[in-house]
Design an enzyme around this catalytic site. Structure first.
Site, PDB file in Angstrom:
ATOM      1  N   HIS A 137      21.838 -35.025 -20.739  1.00  0.00           N
ATOM      2  CA  HIS A 137      20.818 -35.954 -20.220  1.00  0.00           C
ATOM      3  C   HIS A 137      19.504 -35.828 -21.003  1.00  0.00           C
ATOM      4  CE1 HIS A 137      22.798 -37.393 -16.446  1.00  0.00           C
ATOM      5  NE2 HIS A 137      23.478 -36.288 -16.577  1.00  0.00           N
ATOM      6  N   ASP A 191      14.894 -36.933 -18.123  1.00  0.00           N
ATOM      7  CA  ASP A 191      16.275 -37.411 -18.285  1.00  0.00           C
ATOM      8  C   ASP A 191      16.237 -38.406 -19.433  1.00  0.00           C
ATOM      9  OD1 ASP A 191      19.043 -38.407 -17.738  1.00  0.00           O
ATOM     10  OD2 ASP A 191      18.760 -37.363 -15.844  1.00  0.00           O
ATOM     11  N   GLU A 214      26.749 -32.421 -16.875  1.00  0.00           N
ATOM     12  CA  GLU A 214      27.273 -33.530 -17.669  1.00  0.00           C
ATOM     13  C   GLU A 214      26.918 -33.479 -19.161  1.00  0.00           C
ATOM     14  OE1 GLU A 214      27.917 -37.106 -14.637  1.00  0.00           O
ATOM     15  OE2 GLU A 214      25.784 -36.800 -15.025  1.00  0.00           O
TER      16      GLU A 214
HETATM   17  C1  ACM Z   1      24.413 -35.226 -11.172  1.00  0.00           C
HETATM   18  O1  ACM Z   1      24.554 -36.047 -10.254  1.00  0.00           O
HETATM   19  N1  ACM Z   1      24.791 -35.526 -12.415  1.00  0.00           N
HETATM   20  C2  ACM Z   1      23.856 -33.911 -10.919  1.00  0.00           C
END
Ligand code: ACM
Ligand code: ZN
Length: 506
Positions: A223, A146, A283
């Protein structure tokens, strides 16, 4: 007999399918295990009526006056039985003569641990695997990459850990305040770490001996700032030649991105033998893609009119890559919106609606909605808890989650199961992580294993959870203190933004 009063007495989580007391104290001295064809005809007939995944894990225990007999079709079933016996022993209660027949409700009973935002390491993970085994959980999902840190050694790209496994900032908040600096391992104040491939193989093996599968997650395309910082030559580039090396998203226009991801997945598949590999997909911001010359060229070549289609392009290409190698992609529910191969498993996190839609479209689904399964959320009133995230997600609230709510009987067969997710932006240490996990993980374990035909009484469950929490403390886990839990949390209430009190739908 399915009386929950007996379960209080039995103190087992998850509650077994059938339990009947057959006499008083057992002075046990020997345990016999009969697996496969050595199991009785009666047991084999019972097991044959179950779905295949449940057959493997089914077991029976007959506690007689002087001996205990376990029956199962497989070693896995016998192992689950041994965990039941172990929990009975750990409870410190006298063991009474009884008969137990047991098997799981769901195939996937999981826990995700975020190792990127705070790195907790191998010993911590193995300790949680022990807890999972006791609770009959069977999937450990490791969030290994991440923006805040790359945590898996990739031999063909050592720069990923050299440049992005260490940062200046012990906590996520400190790192943020410092302006997201990465550093090398030998830098003063370096915080971080990563798993070598040998470490991960050891974890996989340790988990496998407890019949727990490990699903690794490599995030893409969002991410992924740590990758852009490490490999700026792969980042989006605008028409003035400016590289977006602080970008959140990988560049789906650059072929180099795919070469890197394939190299990474090749090594990931070599370490993790399981069917499922998680490729994130949540996201993505997609902002830089609008300005990037490579992304624009990809859109033109593919005939796309919207950058969202680039997310679909990347996710499909990587899911197909896994499929070509005999594996199956798992992704967060966003991936459903931009088109994925039919075999991709969808993990519902933005509530349950993504999971419902995915099941209706015939995808296999893991339910881990942030409404009920996010363990970085507060477990009691904000004023008495360490800094956390989100809404009040107390033990009662988690226990009253119904993963099949709003799902037709026909689609229910697509629900593989459920999972707790422990994100660690605000969970900086192993002790804090355990505090967020226990006792709430007990509730996930019971919902995932025990049948709904058992009367699910949160008050009775709380009594068992409290007793098991004491056991966990003696085993050395740092847990939430149920004695100090507020009535508001005990009753499973929540307050909406306008102040209105709501209860879980149960
Ligand atoms: C997440 O909580 N963005 C998968
Ligand atoms: Zn780009």
């Amino acid at each position: 007999m399915k009386s929950f009063l007996l379960f209080i007495f039995l103190q087992i989580i998850p509650a077994p399918v059938e339990f009947a007391e057959t006499g008083k104290d057992c002075q046990v001295h020997s345990v016999r295990v009969a697996t496969g064809r050595r199991a009785s005809r009666g047991f084999r007939t019972m097991a044959a009526s179950l779905p295949a995944f449940a057959q493997k894990e089914a077991y029976s225990i007959d506690v007689g006056k002087k001996r205990i007999r376990i029956e199962a079709l497989t070693e896995e079933g016998a192992f689950r039985a041994q965990q039941t016996l172990r929990m009975m022993e750990l409870s410190g209660q006298p063991i009474h003569c009884c008969k137990i027949t047991d098997y799981p409700r769901f195939e996937h009973r999981g826990l995700m641990i975020d190792e990127s935002r705070s790195f907790k390491g191998k010993e911590f993970i193995m300790k949680q695997i022990d807890a999972m085994a006791l609770l009959k959980l069977n999937v450990l999902h490791l969030h290994l990459t991440d923006a805040a840190g790359w945590r898996i050694e990739i031999k063909s790209h050592p720069e990923l850990t050299q440049k992005a496994a260490w940062r200046i900032g012990r906590t996520y908040a400190e790192w943020e305040k410092n302006g997201y600096p990465f550093c090398t391992e030998d830098a003063p104040q370096a915080y971080g770490g990563y798993y070598t491939q040998d470490d991960l193989r050891e974890i996989v093996e340790y988990a496998a001996r407890r019949f727990i599968k490990v699903i690794p997650e490599i995030e893409m395309p969002g991410h992924s700032m740590e990758v852009n910082r490490t490999c700026p030559e792969l980042a989006c580039i605008d028409s003035t030649g400016r590289r977006r090396n602080w970008a959140w998203d990988l560049c789906p226009g650059n072929e180099g991105t795919f070469r890197l991801l394939e190299d990474v997945l090749d090594e990931v598949m070599d370490i993790f033998p399981g069917k499922y590999i998680h490729i994130g997909g949540d996201e993505a911001v997609m902002k830089d893609w609008r300005e990037c010359v490579n992304c624009k060229a990809r859109m033109e070549a593919e005939g796309y009119s919207d950058v969202h289609q680039l997310q679909g392009y990347l996710v499909r290409r990587m899911a197909n890559y896994l499929q070509e190698h005999g594996r199956t992609a798992v992704g967060w529910d966003e991936i459903l919106e931009t088109g994925v191969p039919q075999d991709a498993v969808i993990q519902s996190w933005r509530g349950s609606s993504g999971g419902r839609k995915a099941a209706a479209a015939g995808h296999k689904v893991i339910m881990s909605p942030n409404t009920h399964c996010y363990f970085d959320y507060y477990q009691d009133l904000i004023r008495k808890e360490p800094l956390a995230t989100g809404e009040l997600t107390s033990l009662h609230w988690v226990y009253t989650y119904n993963p099949l709510e709003g799902i037709s009987e026909e689609d229910a067969s697509c629900i593989l199961g459920l999972q707790a997710n422990l994100w660690c932006e605000k969970v900086p240490t192993p002790e804090h992580a355990e505090y967020m996990l226990y006792p709430r993980l007990f509730a996930i374990a019971e919902t995932a294993w025990s049948p709904t035909s058992l009367q699910r009484d949160p008050v009775e469950f709380r009594a068992r959870a409290r007793a098991l929490l004491e056991v966990f403390r003696t085993l050395g886990y740092n847990t939430f203190d149920m004695d100090s839990e507020s009535d508001f949390a005990i009753e499973g209430k929540r307050r909406t933004r306008t102040g209105e009190i709501i209860y879980p739908a149960f």
